[in-house]
Design an enzyme around this catalytic site. Structure first.
Site, PDB file in Angstrom:
ATOM      1  N   ASN A  25       0.872  -1.174   0.000  1.00  0.00           N
ATOM      2  CA  ASN A  25       0.000   0.000   0.000  1.00  0.00           C
ATOM      3  C   ASN A  25       0.908   1.223   0.000  1.00  0.00           C
ATOM      4  OD1 ASN A  25       0.542   0.874   2.788  1.00  0.00           O
ATOM      5  ND2 ASN A  25      -0.622  -0.951   3.373  1.00  0.00           N
ATOM      6  N   VAL A  34      -0.567 -10.046   0.809  1.00  0.00           N
ATOM      7  CA  VAL A  34       0.832 -10.248   0.424  1.00  0.00           C
ATOM      8  C   VAL A  34       1.737  -9.293   1.198  1.00  0.00           C
ATOM      9  CG1 VAL A  34       2.479  -9.993  -1.481  1.00  0.00           C
ATOM     10  CG2 VAL A  34       0.309 -11.138  -1.869  1.00  0.00           C
ATOM     11  N   ASP A  35       1.331  -8.053   1.318  1.00  0.00           N
ATOM     12  CA  ASP A  35       2.128  -7.034   1.997  1.00  0.00           C
ATOM     13  C   ASP A  35       2.433  -7.454   3.436  1.00  0.00           C
ATOM     14  OD1 ASP A  35       3.433  -4.589   2.382  1.00  0.00           O
ATOM     15  OD2 ASP A  35       1.587  -3.450   2.627  1.00  0.00           O
ATOM     16  N   SER A 123      -2.977  -5.981  -7.298  1.00  0.00           N
ATOM     17  CA  SER A 123      -4.312  -5.359  -7.280  1.00  0.00           C
ATOM     18  C   SER A 123      -5.471  -6.352  -7.355  1.00  0.00           C
ATOM     19  CB  SER A 123      -4.481  -4.291  -8.367  1.00  0.00           C
ATOM     20  OG  SER A 123      -3.671  -3.168  -8.095  1.00  0.00           O
ATOM     21  N   GLY A 125      -6.320  -8.708  -5.217  1.00  0.00           N
ATOM     22  CA  GLY A 125      -6.828  -9.136  -3.920  1.00  0.00           C
ATOM     23  C   GLY A 125      -7.805  -8.103  -3.378  1.00  0.00           C
ATOM     24  N   VAL A 126      -7.444  -7.502  -2.258  1.00  0.00           N
ATOM     25  CA  VAL A 126      -8.341  -6.547  -1.612  1.00  0.00           C
ATOM     26  C   VAL A 126      -8.579  -5.292  -2.448  1.00  0.00           C
ATOM     27  CG1 VAL A 126      -7.854  -7.324   0.734  1.00  0.00           C
ATOM     28  CG2 VAL A 126      -6.510  -5.473  -0.237  1.00  0.00           C
TER      29      VAL A 126
END
Length: 181
Positions: A25, A34-35, A123, A125-126
């Site tokens: 992000n 993932v982050d 991009s 995923g959430v």
């Protein structure tokens, strides 16, 4: 020459490569998906470098479509390349920003001298990007990049893996190559 693409379903934090791409992000300070997994598995050295990048280069957060590198900490890689993908919008075409996230990541990888890069589905995923479109943009951007190393897409589900396989087959067909990928 174009990148050699490998597709697999798995945990990106366990795959050995020169560089692992983090779908970050804009804060660069960790998050979910993932982050969060990359920050947890890689350890505090990644967060420390991200804080320095925020302090010196991106005090207001890194813009979507850009990329920066840090150490990989305890990950099986030399570097983590952090990129911010766009949030999906049905009203605004943000495809160019998603393309830029992949392209800038590969540019940073080349600057570092990386010969192998592992990507998640940025991009998808959430951030809500539709899987089929995310896969097409990812494969097309990687294939059109001058990066000539090995690129692996580590995908979190069998369904996402199927979308990426279909994108590789379609792209190969469009280029007159082997449709099997």
């Amino acid at each position: 020459m174009t990148a050699d693409i490998t597709l697999l379903q798995g945990d990106i934090t366990t795959i050995a490569a020169d560089a692992i791409v983090n779908a970050a992000n804009s804060s660069l300070l960790g998050g979910g998906g993932v982050d969060g997994a990359i920050h947890r598995r890689g350890g505090p050295a990644i967060l420390e470098e991200c804080r320095e990048i925020r302090r010196t280069r991106f005090p207001d957060g890194m813009p979507a479509g850009d990329a920066v590198a840090t150490t990989a900490g305890r990950l099986p890689a030399r570097w983590v390349i952090h990129t911010v993908g766009p949030v999906w919008s049905a009203r605004e075409d943000r495809s160019a920003v998603l393309e830029s996230a992949y392209r800038r990541s590969l540019e940073v990888a080349a600057e570092l001298g990386a010969a192998s890069v592992v990507f998640p589905a940025i991009s998808a995923g959430v951030y809500g990007w539709p899987a089929e479109s995310a896969a097409e943009i990812a494969v097309d951007t990687v294939r059109s990049s001058p990066f000539d190393g090995a690129v692996t897409f580590a995908l979190f589900s069998a369904e996402m893996l199927d979308h990426f396989r279909a994108a590789v087959v379609a792209q190969n067909r469009n280029r007159g190559g082997n449709p099997a990928g």
